[in-house]
Design a protein around this motif. Structure first.
Motif, PDB file in Angstrom:
ATOM      1  N   PRO A  98      -5.799  12.818   5.308  1.00 10.23           N
ATOM      2  CA  PRO A  98      -5.101  11.534   5.170  1.00 10.23           C
ATOM      3  C   PRO A  98      -5.485  10.968   3.799  1.00 10.23           C
ATOM      4  CG  PRO A  98      -6.141  11.691   7.318  1.00 10.23           C
ATOM      5  CD  PRO A  98      -6.650  12.854   6.497  1.00 10.23           C
ATOM      6  N   LEU A  99      -4.503  10.564   3.033  1.00 11.45           N
ATOM      7  CA  LEU A  99      -4.739  10.306   1.619  1.00 11.45           C
ATOM      8  C   LEU A  99      -3.891   9.151   1.125  1.00 11.45           C
ATOM      9  CD1 LEU A  99      -5.892  11.480  -1.129  1.00 11.45           C
ATOM     10  CD2 LEU A  99      -3.962  13.074  -1.088  1.00 11.45           C
ATOM     11  N   VAL A 100      -4.497   8.322   0.272  1.00 19.20           N
ATOM     12  CA  VAL A 100      -3.763   7.314  -0.497  1.00 19.20           C
ATOM     13  C   VAL A 100      -4.065   7.620  -1.955  1.00 19.20           C
ATOM     14  CG1 VAL A 100      -3.469   4.869  -1.047  1.00 19.20           C
ATOM     15  CG2 VAL A 100      -3.980   5.562   1.315  1.00 19.20           C
ATOM     16  N   THR A 101      -3.028   7.970  -2.728  1.00 20.03           N
ATOM     17  CA  THR A 101      -3.203   8.273  -4.145  1.00 20.03           C
ATOM     18  C   THR A 101      -2.569   7.160  -4.965  1.00 20.03           C
ATOM     19  OG1 THR A 101      -1.183   9.610  -4.255  1.00 20.03           O
ATOM     20  CG2 THR A 101      -3.210  10.749  -3.742  1.00 20.03           C
ATOM     21  N   LEU A 102      -3.335   6.651  -5.902  1.00 20.15           N
ATOM     22  CA  LEU A 102      -2.910   5.507  -6.716  1.00 20.15           C
ATOM     23  C   LEU A 102      -2.406   6.006  -8.069  1.00 20.15           C
ATOM     24  CD1 LEU A 102      -6.094   3.678  -5.662  1.00 20.15           C
ATOM     25  CD2 LEU A 102      -3.801   2.886  -5.091  1.00 20.15           C
ATOM     26  N   PHE A 103      -1.137   5.714  -8.335  1.00 23.64           N
ATOM     27  CA  PHE A 103      -0.522   6.167  -9.577  1.00 23.64           C
ATOM     28  C   PHE A 103      -0.089   4.993 -10.425  1.00 23.64           C
ATOM     29  CE2 PHE A 103      -0.636  10.279  -7.808  1.00 23.64           C
ATOM     30  CZ  PHE A 103      -0.514  11.152  -8.878  1.00 23.64           C
ATOM     31  N   GLY A 104      -0.452   5.048 -11.712  1.00 22.97           N
ATOM     32  CA  GLY A 104      -0.055   4.035 -12.681  1.00 22.97           C
ATOM     33  C   GLY A 104       0.797   4.636 -13.773  1.00 22.97           C
ATOM     34  N   ILE A 144      -1.351  -3.451  -7.796  1.00 20.67           N
ATOM     35  CA  ILE A 144      -1.522  -2.827  -6.474  1.00 20.67           C
ATOM     36  C   ILE A 144      -2.746  -3.486  -5.853  1.00 20.67           C
ATOM     37  CG2 ILE A 144      -2.056  -0.726  -5.195  1.00 20.67           C
ATOM     38  CD1 ILE A 144      -0.646   0.869  -7.413  1.00 20.67           C
ATOM     39  N   THR A 145      -2.567  -4.128  -4.714  1.00 26.90           N
ATOM     40  CA  THR A 145      -3.653  -4.889  -4.108  1.00 26.90           C
ATOM     41  C   THR A 145      -4.402  -4.071  -3.048  1.00 26.90           C
ATOM     42  OG1 THR A 145      -2.296  -5.771  -2.316  1.00 26.90           O
ATOM     43  CG2 THR A 145      -2.297  -7.008  -4.403  1.00 26.90           C
ATOM     44  N   VAL A 146      -5.553  -4.586  -2.663  1.00 25.55           N
ATOM     45  CA  VAL A 146      -6.314  -4.002  -1.552  1.00 25.55           C
ATOM     46  C   VAL A 146      -5.447  -4.006  -0.293  1.00 25.55           C
ATOM     47  CG1 VAL A 146      -8.307  -4.388  -0.024  1.00 25.55           C
ATOM     48  CG2 VAL A 146      -8.583  -4.522  -2.519  1.00 25.55           C
ATOM     49  N   ASP A 147      -4.666  -5.057  -0.084  1.00 27.93           N
ATOM     50  CA  ASP A 147      -3.779  -5.118   1.085  1.00 27.93           C
ATOM     51  C   ASP A 147      -2.735  -4.000   1.067  1.00 27.93           C
ATOM     52  OD1 ASP A 147      -5.088  -7.304   2.155  1.00 27.93           O
ATOM     53  OD2 ASP A 147      -3.675  -8.763   1.326  1.00 27.93           O
ATOM     54  N   HIS A 148      -2.185  -3.683  -0.114  1.00 26.30           N
ATOM     55  CA  HIS A 148      -1.239  -2.567  -0.232  1.00 26.30           C
ATOM     56  C   HIS A 148      -1.906  -1.259   0.207  1.00 26.30           C
ATOM     57  CE1 HIS A 148       0.875  -4.911  -3.657  1.00 26.30           C
ATOM     58  NE2 HIS A 148       1.695  -4.917  -2.621  1.00 26.30           N
ATOM     59  N   VAL A 149      -3.124  -1.038  -0.292  1.00 23.50           N
ATOM     60  CA  VAL A 149      -3.832   0.203   0.022  1.00 23.50           C
ATOM     61  C   VAL A 149      -4.189   0.250   1.507  1.00 23.50           C
ATOM     62  CG1 VAL A 149      -5.912   1.574  -0.445  1.00 23.50           C
ATOM     63  CG2 VAL A 149      -4.668   0.500  -2.331  1.00 23.50           C
ATOM     64  N   MET A 150      -4.651  -0.883   2.058  1.00 28.71           N
ATOM     65  CA  MET A 150      -5.020  -0.901   3.478  1.00 28.71           C
ATOM     66  C   MET A 150      -3.809  -0.633   4.374  1.00 28.71           C
ATOM     67  SD  MET A 150      -8.209  -1.018   4.085  1.00 28.71           S
ATOM     68  CE  MET A 150      -8.044  -1.311   5.854  1.00 28.71           C
ATOM     69  N   ALA A 151      -2.647  -1.162   4.011  1.00 23.98           N
ATOM     70  CA  ALA A 151      -1.435  -0.917   4.809  1.00 23.98           C
ATOM     71  C   ALA A 151      -1.131   0.578   4.835  1.00 23.98           C
ATOM     72  CB  ALA A 151      -0.257  -1.705   4.256  1.00 23.98           C
ATOM     73  N   MET A 152      -1.219   1.218   3.685  1.00 21.30           N
ATOM     74  CA  MET A 152      -0.947   2.651   3.624  1.00 21.30           C
ATOM     75  C   MET A 152      -2.055   3.438   4.322  1.00 21.30           C
ATOM     76  SD  MET A 152       0.274   4.693   0.301  1.00 21.30           S
ATOM     77  CE  MET A 152       0.899   6.348   0.396  1.00 21.30           C
ATOM     78  N   ALA A 153      -3.300   3.000   4.186  1.00 20.99           N
ATOM     79  CA  ALA A 153      -4.432   3.670   4.833  1.00 20.99           C
ATOM     80  C   ALA A 153      -4.263   3.657   6.347  1.00 20.99           C
ATOM     81  CB  ALA A 153      -5.749   3.001   4.434  1.00 20.99           C
ATOM     82  N   ARG A 154      -3.839   2.522   6.912  1.00 19.49           N
ATOM     83  CA  ARG A 154      -3.618   2.438   8.354  1.00 19.49           C
ATOM     84  C   ARG A 154      -2.589   3.474   8.797  1.00 19.49           C
ATOM     85  NH1 ARG A 154      -2.700  -2.787   6.974  1.00 19.49           N
ATOM     86  NH2 ARG A 154      -4.598  -4.016   6.950  1.00 19.49           N
ATOM     87  N   THR A 155      -1.502   3.587   8.040  1.00 18.76           N
ATOM     88  CA  THR A 155      -0.445   4.543   8.352  1.00 18.76           C
ATOM     89  C   THR A 155      -0.962   5.973   8.284  1.00 18.76           C
ATOM     90  OG1 THR A 155       1.224   3.033   7.501  1.00 18.76           O
ATOM     91  CG2 THR A 155       1.856   5.345   7.648  1.00 18.76           C
ATOM     92  N   MET A 156      -1.704   6.290   7.239  1.00 20.22           N
ATOM     93  CA  MET A 156      -2.212   7.660   7.054  1.00 20.22           C
ATOM     94  C   MET A 156      -3.196   8.037   8.154  1.00 20.22           C
ATOM     95  SD  MET A 156      -0.775   9.105   4.588  1.00 20.22           S
ATOM     96  CE  MET A 156       0.528   8.486   3.577  1.00 20.22           C
TER      97      MET A 156
END
Length: 164
Positions: A98-104, A144-156
């Protein structure tokens, strides 16, 4: 073993080879508490010796303390990996974690986690992808906020089958 056998954990990888590809370290630090509270995941910060200086209070810091084989084992056991566009991100993607990758500034279609487009978190901004190693605003990652990452983390994490 770096982590106890029964511990569920998230590996946070704040490093990358370009400063413009780095989601702010303080944002990574902001993940430690909600990952524990909401998902029951202990945070482990991994990376090269250069990242050992980063501080993610409340996390276990193994940056610079693992060889490649140990890093692979750490990633393989993770319930979640949050990483910038970096080498360890590619390892986590190949392992199917399960992965969240941050791209800029880079394009995940070109350099992203092979076969894992659902793991990419990026903003649709006019200036990206720019492939710039120097930027005065870095909006592509700072917004990209902590909330954005947490939402995706929950899904993953929810999509990962539970071990039997």
């Amino acid at each position: 073993a770096i982590i106890g056998n029964n511990d569920r954990y998230a590996v946070l990888i704040p490093g990358t080879n370009w400063p413009t590809k780095r989601w702010p370290v303080e944002y990574f630090a902001g993940l430690v508490e909600p990952l524990q509270r909401e998902l029951g995941l202990r945070s482990v910060m991994a990376g090269s010796p250069a990242e050992a200086i980063f501080s993610l209070p409340g996390s276990l810091n193994v940056a610079g303390k693992t060889n490649l084989k140990q890093l692979v084992a750490l990633l393989e056991g993770a319930s979640l990996v949050v990483a910038n566009d970096s080498g360890p991100m590619h390892i986590a993607a190949a392992l199917g974690r399960p992965l969240v990758t941050l791209f800029g500034p880079t394009n995940p279609v070109r350099t992203g986690p092979f076969g894992r487009p659902e793991t990419v978190l990026q903003l649709d901004l006019v200036c990206r992808p720019c492939y710039s190693r120097h930027c005065g605003h870095q909006s592509c990652l700072r917004w990209i906020t902590v909330d954005h990452v947490m939402a995706m983390a929950r899904t993953m994490v929810a999509a990962m089958p539970t071990p039997t």
